[in-house]
Design an enzyme around this catalytic site. Structure first.
Site, PDB file in Angstrom:
ATOM      1  N   ASN A  13       0.883  -1.167   0.000  1.00 38.81           N
ATOM      2  CA  ASN A  13       0.000   0.000   0.000  1.00 38.81           C
ATOM      3  C   ASN A  13       0.919   1.213   0.000  1.00 38.81           C
ATOM      4  O   ASN A  13       1.474   1.576   1.019  1.00 38.81           O
ATOM      5  CB  ASN A  13      -0.891  -0.019   1.252  1.00 38.81           C
ATOM      6  N   LYS A  15       0.353   4.310  -0.445  1.00 43.06           N
ATOM      7  CA  LYS A  15      -0.190   5.573   0.108  1.00 43.06           C
ATOM      8  C   LYS A  15       0.149   6.735  -0.836  1.00 43.06           C
ATOM      9  O   LYS A  15       0.135   6.556  -2.034  1.00 43.06           O
ATOM     10  CB  LYS A  15       0.324   5.787   1.527  1.00 43.06           C
ATOM     11  N   HIS A  98      -9.396   2.033   4.375  1.00 43.66           N
ATOM     12  CA  HIS A  98      -8.133   2.142   5.106  1.00 43.66           C
ATOM     13  C   HIS A  98      -8.310   3.119   6.265  1.00 43.66           C
ATOM     14  O   HIS A  98      -9.037   4.107   6.138  1.00 43.66           O
ATOM     15  CB  HIS A  98      -7.014   2.603   4.176  1.00 43.66           C
ATOM     16  N   GLU A 170      -5.939  -4.291  10.333  1.00 42.33           N
ATOM     17  CA  GLU A 170      -4.891  -3.314  10.593  1.00 42.33           C
ATOM     18  C   GLU A 170      -5.188  -2.542  11.867  1.00 42.33           C
ATOM     19  O   GLU A 170      -5.942  -1.547  11.838  1.00 42.33           O
ATOM     20  CB  GLU A 170      -4.801  -2.330   9.419  1.00 42.33           C
TER      21      GLU A 170
HETATM   22  P1  PGA Z   1       2.713   0.374   7.582  1.00 43.47           P
HETATM   23  O1  PGA Z   1       1.297   0.633   6.873  1.00 43.47           O
HETATM   24  O2  PGA Z   1       3.205  -0.962   7.078  1.00 43.47           O
HETATM   25  O3  PGA Z   1       3.580   1.501   7.138  1.00 43.47           O
HETATM   26  O4  PGA Z   1       2.460   0.355   9.052  1.00 43.47           O
HETATM   27  C1  PGA Z   1       0.380  -0.411   6.697  1.00 43.47           C
HETATM   28  C2  PGA Z   1      -0.875   0.118   6.059  1.00 43.47           C
HETATM   29  O5  PGA Z   1      -1.280   1.251   6.376  1.00 43.47           O
HETATM   30  O6  PGA Z   1      -1.489  -0.562   5.226  1.00 43.47           O
END
Ligand code: PGA
Length: 255
Positions: A13, A15, A98, A170
């Site tokens: 992901n 982002k 998310h 998550e």
């Molecule tokens: P992270 O993010 O691995 O940077 O903690 C996970 C996500 O938000 O899907």
């Protein structure tokens, strides 16, 4: 059905990271490293990177996903992207609900549900994210929060449609914080999610759903997290932006 029969899925992901050119470079680094993966490998990338990402992964085993979609086919929704637009460029997966969308952009279980239904109707595979806040965990209501999210986010999703749904657990307190849930904590909630799915559908349908863990999963902790029977994969933020780290997690899921 045991874990071995479920599809293991590792999804990045990204982002709001990487321009289209940077996306091509990162995917060109990732694809050879994961070419013999024995699991599904996905990169969920910003909208403007999708075309470049699809081109860079053509003919490889890496699938491309978007990070959101709207529920309407078209119309006056400035700044939104429809499922039809995603389908036409060749997107297969879409991250929905998310915690960053819920936290910063007013996403609710109702809109997550609408997006999920629209994605499924369009033939996209949604990765539906659920997870509790730190405060909710401290108040001992993790299971209530998760049960509510699963029920509402999947409202009116049929058993047939569920086959195309991926759930990502998550815990919000573990995202981008470097604080990973322990493997036992992850397993506990992923097992609870499966039990909820069994209640809402049936055991066979629940056993077939891929449930990912996400939240600071990296090349150092993936092995242990993925060894748990109900943790079928990972949704990876930070570590998905470094080809070698992402490939190491894919390798852990392939073992
Ligand atoms: P992270 O993010 O691995 O940077 O903690 C996970 C996500 O938000 O899907």
């Amino acid at each position: 059905m045991d874990k071995a029969k479920r599809k293991a899925i590792i999804a990045g992901n990204w982002k709001m990271n990487k321009t289209p050119k940077e996306a091509t470079a990162l995917l060109n680094a990732i694809t050879p490293l994961v070419a013999d993966a024995d699991c599904e490998v996905i990169a969920c990338v910003p909208y403007v990177d999708l075309a470049a990402a699809i081109e860079a992964t053509a003919g490889t085993n890496v699938k491309i996903g978007a990070e959101n979609c709207h529920w309407a086919e078209s119309g006056a929704f400035t700044g939104e992207i429809s499922t039809g637009m995603l389908k036409e460029v060749g997107v297969e997966y879409v991250v929905l609900g998310h915690s960053e969308r819920r936290q910063y952009f007013g996403e609710t279980d109702e809109t997550v549900n609408k997006r999920t239904k629209a994605a499924l109707a369009a033939g996209l595979k949604p990765i539906v994210c659920v997870g509790e806040l730190l405060w909710e965990r401290e108040c001992n209501i993790t299971e209530e929060v998760i049960a509510r999210q699963i029920k509402l986010d999947l409202w009116d999703v049929t058993e047939e449609e569920l086959k195309n749904v991926v759930i990502a657990y998550e815990p919000v307190w573990a995202i981008g914080t470097g604080k990973t849930a322990t493997a036992d904590q992850a397993e506990e909630v992923c097992a609870f999610i499966r039990a909820q799915l069994a209640k809402l559908y049936n055991q066979d349908a629940a056993d077939a759903v891929t449930i990912q863990y996400g939240g600071s999963m990296n090349d150092g902790n993936a092995d242990e997290l993925l060894s748990k029977v109900n943790v079928d994969g990972g949704l990876i933020g930070g570590a998905s932006l470094v080809a070698e780290k992402f490939a190491a997690i894919v390798k852990a899921a392939s073992n």
